[in-house]
Design a protein around this motif. Structure first.
Motif, short mmCIF file in Angstrom:
data_model
loop_
_atom_site.label_atom_id
_atom_site.label_comp_id
_atom_site.label_asym_id
_atom_site.label_seq_id
_atom_site.Cartn_x
_atom_site.Cartn_y
_atom_site.Cartn_z
N ARG A 254 0.83 -1.21 0.00
CA ARG A 254 0.00 0.00 0.00
C ARG A 254 0.86 1.25 0.00
N GLN A 255 1.92 1.25 0.80
CA GLN A 255 2.79 2.43 0.87
C GLN A 255 3.61 2.59 -0.42
N GLU A 258 1.44 4.18 -3.02
CA GLU A 258 1.32 5.62 -2.81
C GLU A 258 2.57 6.35 -3.29
N TYR A 259 3.73 5.73 -3.05
CA TYR A 259 4.99 6.33 -3.50
C TYR A 259 5.03 6.40 -5.03
N ILE A 264 3.49 10.24 -1.79
CA ILE A 264 4.44 10.35 -0.68
C ILE A 264 5.85 10.23 -1.25
N ASP A 268 8.83 9.26 3.56
CA ASP A 268 7.49 8.91 4.05
C ASP A 268 7.18 7.45 3.77
N PHE A 271 8.85 5.61 6.58
CA PHE A 271 8.20 5.88 7.86
C PHE A 271 6.83 5.22 7.92
N LYS A 272 6.03 5.39 6.88
CA LYS A 272 4.68 4.84 6.90
C LYS A 272 4.70 3.32 6.82
N GLY A 273 5.65 2.75 6.08
CA GLY A 273 5.74 1.30 6.00
C GLY A 273 6.08 0.67 7.33
N ALA A 275 5.67 2.09 10.32
CA ALA A 275 4.57 2.35 11.25
C ALA A 275 3.42 1.38 11.02
N ALA A 276 3.10 1.12 9.75
CA ALA A 276 2.00 0.20 9.45
C ALA A 276 2.34 -1.22 9.88
N GLN A 279 1.88 -1.45 13.59
CA GLN A 279 0.46 -1.56 13.90
C GLN A 279 -0.06 -2.96 13.64
#
Length: 322
Positions: A254-255, A258-259, A264, A268, A271-273, A275-276, A279
């Motif tokens: 998903r990240q 987006e890239y 992003i 990002d 960072f988002k990968g 963080a996800a 989670q």
């Protein structure tokens, strides 16, 4: 857990569950060296073909070292449900046991483990036309508006969902429209498929979440270095994919999507990968805590211990002897 024979008379099936980056693959392969097992993947991402880097798919050598099942079985364009997993797992457990071997169900998709243990609700199959209509409504009015529509039909179901949780809102509204019943009524109607094996669970959990988070960051960095973005680029060129498809909602993919779409930047993406993924691990550990409280006989091991493969092997032998 329904069964056609007393559980004590059923052949055994070992279960190895744990969060991402907990060492499940190495532990499963260590078990394969000590016991006559065949590994059944319990992972909603490993089912997809050509998705190798972002799923941490076992290498060709690892796959060749022991029979593996439910890996590379569907196109990224398709979906794979908990119901299909349960049917596949029941069939494979029976076949593996008939060969005189032990099924080893290993992975981190906790919903699949729960579906296997508890059975599934009597839910309708996906309705493509209805899903498209819901997606079109969301595109026109936004998911919060679709969530409000669900709230009008089934307030209890809507109260459990965030207004932006597109996947679950879509499925909940689909079920309510198809059945004419509240979602809770559908989930209360259980299937009655008997399990062919007694389930012997081993769970991996970290004694220090911080160390697991470090592992997750290192693992995601390794995926980026190995070409995760290029893998997603190739998938987009080869298949007719959309970002809302289950395969492309997987963490990392998903990240990367987006890239590639320019939403992003590289920092990002990382960072988002990470963080996800953290989670995801948190949700997996929440599931495991519930299993620990409701699953008699479950053995939990610290996934950070240096002798983890040996400890898993000893736990498996203890369960098989019981």
């Amino acid at each position: 857990m329904p069964a056609s024979a007393p559980a004590s008379r059923l052949p055994p099936a070992l279960l190895l569950l744990g969060p991402t980056a907990s060492g499940k693959t190495a532990s499963a392969l260590a078990l394969a060296q000590a016991l006559p097992v065949e590994i059944v993947s319990v992972d909603s991402a490993l089912v997809y073909r050509d998705m190798d880097i972002g799923t941490a798919k076992p290498s060709a050598a690892e796959l060749a070292s022991c029979p593996h099942h439910l890996i590379d079985i569907v196109s990224p364009e398709d979906s794979y449900s908990a119901a299909r997993f349960r049917a596949d797992a029941i069939r494979l457990m029976a076949e593996i046991s008939a060969r005189g071997r032990i099924p080893l169900l290993a992975g981190g998709t906790m919903l699949y483990f729960k579906a296997l243990r508890d059975g599934l609700s009597d839910l309708p199959a996906a309705d493509t036309a209805l899903r498209q209509a819901i997606d079109e409504a969301a595109a026109a009015r936004g998911w919060p508006a679709v969530h409000a529509e669900l709230a009008a039909l089934d307030p209890a179901a809507a109260a459990r969902l965030e207004p932006t949780d597109a996947q679950r809102i879509q499925r909940a509204l689909e079920i309510v429209r198809l059945t004419g019943r509240p979602l809770a009524d559908s989930y209360a109607r259980r299937e009655d498929d008997a399990l062919p094996c007694r389930l012997l669970p081993i769970a991996l959990a970290p004694s220090d979440r911080g160390v697991l988070h470090e592992r997750i960051a290192q693992r995601f960095d390794a995926m980026l270095a190995a070409g995760l973005v290029d893998e997603v680029r190739r998938l987009r060129a080869r298949y007719r994919l959309e970002p809302a498809m289950p395969s492309m909602r997987c963490v990392g993919y998903r990240q990367a999507w987006e890239y590639l779409d320019g939403h992003i930047g590289g920092d990002d993406l990382r960072f988002k990968g990470i963080a996800a993924t953290r989670q995801l691990a948190k949700r997996q550990l929440t599931w495991q805590r519930q299993f620990r409280e409701t699953w008699p006989g479950l053995i939990e091991l610290d996934c950070l211990r240096p002798d983890l493969p040996d400890a898993v092997r000893e736990a498996a032998l203890r369960l098989l002897r019981a």
